[in-house]
Design a protein around this motif. Structure first.
Motif, PDB file in Angstrom:
ATOM      1  N   SER A  22       0.849  -1.193   0.000  1.00 13.27           N
ATOM      2  CA  SER A  22       0.000   0.000   0.000  1.00 13.27           C
ATOM      3  C   SER A  22       0.879   1.237   0.000  1.00 13.27           C
ATOM      4  O   SER A  22       1.935   1.265   0.628  1.00 13.27           O
ATOM      5  CB  SER A  22      -0.895   0.025   1.247  1.00 13.27           C
ATOM      6  N   TYR A  24       1.160   5.278   0.959  1.00 12.43           N
ATOM      7  CA  TYR A  24       0.630   6.331   1.816  1.00 12.43           C
ATOM      8  C   TYR A  24       1.152   7.654   1.285  1.00 12.43           C
ATOM      9  O   TYR A  24       2.358   7.830   1.099  1.00 12.43           O
ATOM     10  CB  TYR A  24       1.115   6.148   3.256  1.00 12.43           C
ATOM     11  N   SER A  27       0.775  10.546   4.832  1.00 10.23           N
ATOM     12  CA  SER A  27       0.386   9.679   5.955  1.00 10.23           C
ATOM     13  C   SER A  27      -1.020   9.094   5.840  1.00 10.23           C
ATOM     14  O   SER A  27      -1.552   8.565   6.803  1.00 10.23           O
ATOM     15  CB  SER A  27       0.526  10.422   7.295  1.00 10.23           C
ATOM     16  N   ILE A  28      -1.621   9.178   4.670  1.00 10.94           N
ATOM     17  CA  ILE A  28      -2.955   8.612   4.442  1.00 10.94           C
ATOM     18  C   ILE A  28      -2.848   7.567   3.338  1.00 10.94           C
ATOM     19  O   ILE A  28      -2.267   7.832   2.271  1.00 10.94           O
ATOM     20  CB  ILE A  28      -3.959   9.714   4.031  1.00 10.94           C
ATOM     21  N   ILE A  29      -3.428   6.382   3.587  1.00 11.12           N
ATOM     22  CA  ILE A  29      -3.365   5.328   2.576  1.00 11.12           C
ATOM     23  C   ILE A  29      -4.083   5.801   1.320  1.00 11.12           C
ATOM     24  O   ILE A  29      -5.158   6.386   1.374  1.00 11.12           O
ATOM     25  CB  ILE A  29      -3.954   4.006   3.104  1.00 11.12           C
ATOM     26  N   ASN A  30      -3.444   5.597   0.174  1.00 10.04           N
ATOM     27  CA  ASN A  30      -3.975   6.085  -1.090  1.00 10.04           C
ATOM     28  C   ASN A  30      -4.377   4.954  -2.025  1.00 10.04           C
ATOM     29  O   ASN A  30      -5.352   5.068  -2.749  1.00 10.04           O
ATOM     30  CB  ASN A  30      -2.943   7.003  -1.755  1.00 10.04           C
ATOM     31  N   THR A  32      -3.780   0.327  -2.781  1.00  9.40           N
ATOM     32  CA  THR A  32      -3.210  -0.969  -2.416  1.00  9.40           C
ATOM     33  C   THR A  32      -3.151  -1.834  -3.663  1.00  9.40           C
ATOM     34  O   THR A  32      -4.063  -1.808  -4.486  1.00  9.40           O
ATOM     35  CB  THR A  32      -4.075  -1.660  -1.338  1.00  9.40           C
ATOM     36  N   TRP A  56       5.692  10.496   1.276  1.00 15.22           N
ATOM     37  CA  TRP A  56       5.115   9.231   0.831  1.00 15.22           C
ATOM     38  C   TRP A  56       5.922   8.067   1.380  1.00 15.22           C
ATOM     39  O   TRP A  56       7.094   8.209   1.717  1.00 15.22           O
ATOM     40  CB  TRP A  56       5.032   9.154  -0.693  1.00 15.22           C
ATOM     41  N   LYS A  71       7.002  -1.277   6.791  1.00 12.36           N
ATOM     42  CA  LYS A  71       6.750   0.051   6.230  1.00 12.36           C
ATOM     43  C   LYS A  71       8.053   0.831   6.252  1.00 12.36           C
ATOM     44  O   LYS A  71       8.663   0.989   7.312  1.00 12.36           O
ATOM     45  CB  LYS A  71       5.677   0.762   7.054  1.00 12.36           C
ATOM     46  N   GLU A  74       9.272   7.500   5.603  1.00  8.27           N
ATOM     47  CA  GLU A  74       8.678   8.423   4.639  1.00  8.27           C
ATOM     48  C   GLU A  74       9.752   9.178   3.877  1.00  8.27           C
ATOM     49  O   GLU A  74      10.801   9.517   4.422  1.00  8.27           O
ATOM     50  CB  GLU A  74       7.776   9.426   5.364  1.00  8.27           C
TER      51      GLU A  74
END
Length: 168
Positions: A22, A24, A27-30, A32, A56, A71, A74
């Motif tokens: 996925s 991000y 910081s927001i999932i965009n 998958t 990202w 993960k 960033e």
């Protein structure tokens, strides 16, 4: 309307296999993807990314039986689509000048601190690599002009290579 499109490339490594990854954005999932090619470049393409400073990252889960989640840190980037704004302070255009003239220009940009400008006199490049701090002015003294009326304009380049032109 923002039609920007950015492709984010990542390299997921796993000896057993990867279930999904996925992305991000800020910081927001965009998005998958469950069709991952392990141990080679993969990518996500995101449409409509706004002009701004962003971050990202990608998180991936490996396959059964582990489903471990990893993960990465960033990464930061800036999407800058706006050209610098240029103001010709002096002399006024179509001014009768002497042989030596002080050209005063100002430049402003939405993100960049230093802006690189060039002065064109009568349509010809005369001086380049003038560094102007964002929001401030710069004076360049240029000599060798014939007496008479001349036109001049300025182009400025920001760090994202957006080029702005002054009005003539």
């Amino acid at each position: 309307m923002n039609n920007s499109q950015i492709t984010f490339v990542y390299f997921p490594e796993d000896p057993i296999g990867i279930f999904n990854c996925s992305i991000y954005l800020d910081s927001i999932i965009n998005d998958t993807d469950d069709t991952i090619n392990a141990n080679q470049n993969n990518s996500f393409t995101i449409l409509g990314v706004s002009e701004a400073k962003h971050n990202w990252t990608v998180s991936c889960a490996d396959v059964f039986p582990d489903f471990n989640l990893f993960k990465v840190s960033e990464s930061n980037f800036t999407l800058d689509l706006t050209s610098p704004n240029i103001t010709l302070n002096s002399p006024g255009n179509n001014t009768n000048t002497l042989r030596m003239v002080e050209f005063n220009i100002s430049a402003a940009d939405n993100f960049d601190t230093n802006i690189n400008c060039s002065i064109y006199i009568d349509g010809n490049l005369n001086v380049s690599n003038i560094n102007v701090s964002n929001g401030s002015s710069s004076i360049s003294t240029i000599s060798g002009h014939s007496l008479g009326i001349h036109t001049w304009n300025v182009s400025c380049l920001d760090d994202a290579l957006n080029t702005g032109w002054s009005n003539k």
